[in-house]
Design an enzyme around this catalytic site. Structure first.
Site, PDB file in Angstrom:
ATOM      1  N   SER A 121       0.813  -1.205   0.000  1.00  0.00           N
ATOM      2  CA  SER A 121       0.000   0.000   0.000  1.00  0.00           C
ATOM      3  C   SER A 121       0.852   1.262   0.000  1.00  0.00           C
ATOM      4  O   SER A 121       1.538   1.558  -0.972  1.00  0.00           O
ATOM      5  CB  SER A 121      -0.957  -0.036   1.198  1.00  0.00           C
ATOM      6  OG  SER A 121      -1.844   1.052   1.181  1.00  0.00           O
ATOM      7  N   ASP A 263      -2.245   6.117  -3.385  1.00  0.00           N
ATOM      8  CA  ASP A 263      -1.175   5.364  -2.743  1.00  0.00           C
ATOM      9  C   ASP A 263      -0.743   4.240  -3.680  1.00  0.00           C
ATOM     10  O   ASP A 263      -1.181   4.183  -4.833  1.00  0.00           O
ATOM     11  CB  ASP A 263      -1.630   4.828  -1.378  1.00  0.00           C
ATOM     12  CG  ASP A 263      -2.872   3.948  -1.480  1.00  0.00           C
ATOM     13  OD1 ASP A 263      -3.600   4.044  -2.491  1.00  0.00           O
ATOM     14  OD2 ASP A 263      -3.136   3.164  -0.549  1.00  0.00           O
ATOM     15  N   ASP A 265      -1.346   1.039  -4.045  1.00  0.00           N
ATOM     16  CA  ASP A 265      -2.307   0.095  -4.618  1.00  0.00           C
ATOM     17  C   ASP A 265      -3.620   0.767  -4.991  1.00  0.00           C
ATOM     18  O   ASP A 265      -4.591   0.095  -5.335  1.00  0.00           O
ATOM     19  CB  ASP A 265      -2.552  -1.092  -3.688  1.00  0.00           C
ATOM     20  CG  ASP A 265      -3.214  -0.704  -2.373  1.00  0.00           C
ATOM     21  OD1 ASP A 265      -3.059   0.459  -1.938  1.00  0.00           O
ATOM     22  OD2 ASP A 265      -3.881  -1.569  -1.766  1.00  0.00           O
ATOM     23  N   ASP A 267      -6.116   2.213  -3.526  1.00  0.00           N
ATOM     24  CA  ASP A 267      -7.407   2.100  -2.855  1.00  0.00           C
ATOM     25  C   ASP A 267      -7.734   3.363  -2.062  1.00  0.00           C
ATOM     26  O   ASP A 267      -8.768   3.437  -1.406  1.00  0.00           O
ATOM     27  CB  ASP A 267      -7.477   0.858  -1.960  1.00  0.00           C
ATOM     28  CG  ASP A 267      -6.531   0.885  -0.780  1.00  0.00           C
ATOM     29  OD1 ASP A 267      -5.647   1.765  -0.724  1.00  0.00           O
ATOM     30  OD2 ASP A 267      -6.665   0.002   0.110  1.00  0.00           O
TER      31      ASP A 267
END
Length: 474
Positions: A121, A263, A265, A267
């Site tokens: 992340s 970020d 990833d 999400d």
């Protein structure tokens, strides 16, 4: 198995229902999965074991598992380890390649298969980690994660050579995800506004999806750090203000209506307004929450929820449910509330991780950004968030040397809470909510300090609350 979970540090909320949540962390899975420095704190051998344990649980319902990764240099290495672990316990594996976590989740939901996301992340480039996804496209609840952990404690039950799972490469997950997003938002409304979007995916997996998405939504898109690169040369993956100065300048130079940062990833989404000014994540959450609420609805957030969110829920005659920090805890609470027949209209934290349960019980940076674009069609972002400016935050750390000092400080905090004319929440430390302001005192999980936070409409009020709490425990 010695996995290191990256710590999450809080900061704190009002009209809420505690709901019996506990702040106890799971042994292996932290608030948002497993993370550690790759090839040091998190090794391929660890990852194989974890995948075998997850596969043993997944096989109760499905013998296929999807695996995706973000853009980190060690991503492919760990994908091979995960795929091997899953196949060794009899699971067939669909390897999706580099995808945002929400793209993997969309694939899992559509195909009806669970998933494993290899990502750290927002952590620095040297980290990697694992998130587990259910066959409904949602991160696993605490109960299911505890079942996976129980398999970690037992001997791995590998299958026989002739029943090992098949591993295959699967293409098209990102394009299918973008199509789903286009159908989930008001495409015509956004396209009609001819917005200019400045976008910084931070060299993460969102580089492969968000630029194309916003172009297909009819926006003019200006990008920075939009090539997947596991070294993250342009900026650190964490989308915080100090890492995003170039995005602010891009908004100004391009005359953009909004700046969007992800970020690693993708999400999460963090924003800049049309003047190039950074938008506080708590202000963005409040602005996105306000139009979603009807009287009687419930909003779910973590114990560090801002007074902005408290005020929005109170004004709407809605309720705020607090949880420990982290998406796993939010998702578990949403599921519990929905099972009880309550309407959870929105959930999230001030770090840009926002959940729209009617869309999917999952954080999705691109979806969140598109929903904000719907709102700025008529109202510039600076005006949209103006009602949520003017909140003052004060933080202070109080150190201790021994466990005895720590316990004495916690006892002193408890005594203050008992005497205070405030609503007290003990989800994570002690949060005292006064209606117009709050103060939170909690032991750090990473340092020998007690952290004291306060938020109010005035700097003086916030400082007074911190001074009172700090004075009682110093």
């Amino acid at each position: 198995m010695a996995l290191a979970v990256s710590p999450a540090e809080p900061a704190s909320h009002n009209h809420y229902d505690h709901g019996g949540q506990t702040s106890m962390r799971m042994n292996v899975f932290g608030s948002s999965g497993v993370r550690g420095v790759a090839l040091d704190e998190l090794t391929p051998a660890d990852t194989v074991e974890l995948a075998q344990a997850a596969g043993a649980v997944f096989r109760d319902r499905n013998a296929r598992v999807a695996v995706g990764r973000d853009s980190r240099l060690t991503g492919e290495l760990f994908v091979h380890a995960v795929a091997s672990g899953l196949a060794s316990v009899g699971c067939d594996v669909d390897c999706l390649g580099v995808v945002p976590t929400p793209s993997l989740q969309a694939y899992c939901e559509q195909a009806g298969v669970p998933g494993v996301m290899v990502t750290a992340s927002h952590n620095p480039p040297e980290f990697n980690g694992i998130k587990l996804i259910g066959d409904n496209g949602v991160e696993l609840t605490r109960d299911t994660l505890e079942r996976v952990e129980s398999h970690l404690e037992a001997e791995s039950a590998m299958t026989t050579w002739d029943e090992a799972g098949e591993i295959r490469s699967t293409e098209g997950a990102n394009s299918a995800y973008r199509e789903q997003l286009l159908e989930a938002v008001d495409r015509d409304r956004i396209a009609g506004a001819e917005l200019t979007v400045a976008l910084d995916p931070g060299h993460g997996a969102g580089s492969l999806t968000s630029p194309g998405l916003f172009r297909e939504l009819g926006c003019t898109v200006k990008t920075i750090n939009a090539q997947p690169d596991g070294r993250f040369p342009g900026r650190d993956p964490e989308p915080v203000q100090e890492n995003l100065a170039e995005l602010g300048r891009l908004v100004e130079s391009a005359g953009a209506d909004i700046g969007i940062a992800h970020d690693g990833d993708a999400d999460r989404a963090i924003f800049f307004d049309e003047t190039g000014a950074f938008v506080d994540g708590d202000a963005a959450l409040a602005a996105l929450t306000a139009p979603e609420l009807d009287a009687g609805d419930t909003v779910v957030s973590a114990v560090n929820a801002s007074q902005r969110l408290v005020d929005v829920t109170t004004d709407a005659d809605a309720s705020l449910r607090l949880t420990p920090i982290g998406s796993t805890h939010l998702i578990t609470a949403i599921r519990e509330l929905q099972a009880a027949g309550e309407t959870v209209s929105i959930a999230g934290e001030g770090n840009g991780g926002i959940i729209y349960p009617s869309y999917r019980v999952a954080r999705d940076g691109a979806y969140t950004a598109a929903r904000l674009c719907e709102l700025i069609v008529e109202t510039p972002l600076s005006e949209l968030i103006a009602p949520y400016d003017g909140y003052a935050n004060v933080r202070r750390n109080i150190s201790y040397d021994t466990d005895e000092e720590r316990e004495a400080m916690i006892d002193a905090i408890s005594a203050v809470a008992e005497e205070a004319d405030a609503t007290v929440d003990t989800t994570d430390g002690y949060r005292l909510d006064y209606g117009d302001a709050w103060v939170l005192a909690r032991p750090s999980g990473t340092e020998p300090v007690i952290r004291v936070y306060a938020e109010a409409r005035s700097q003086e009020r916030a400082e007074t609350l911190v001074d009172q709490m700090a004075g009682a425990i110093s």
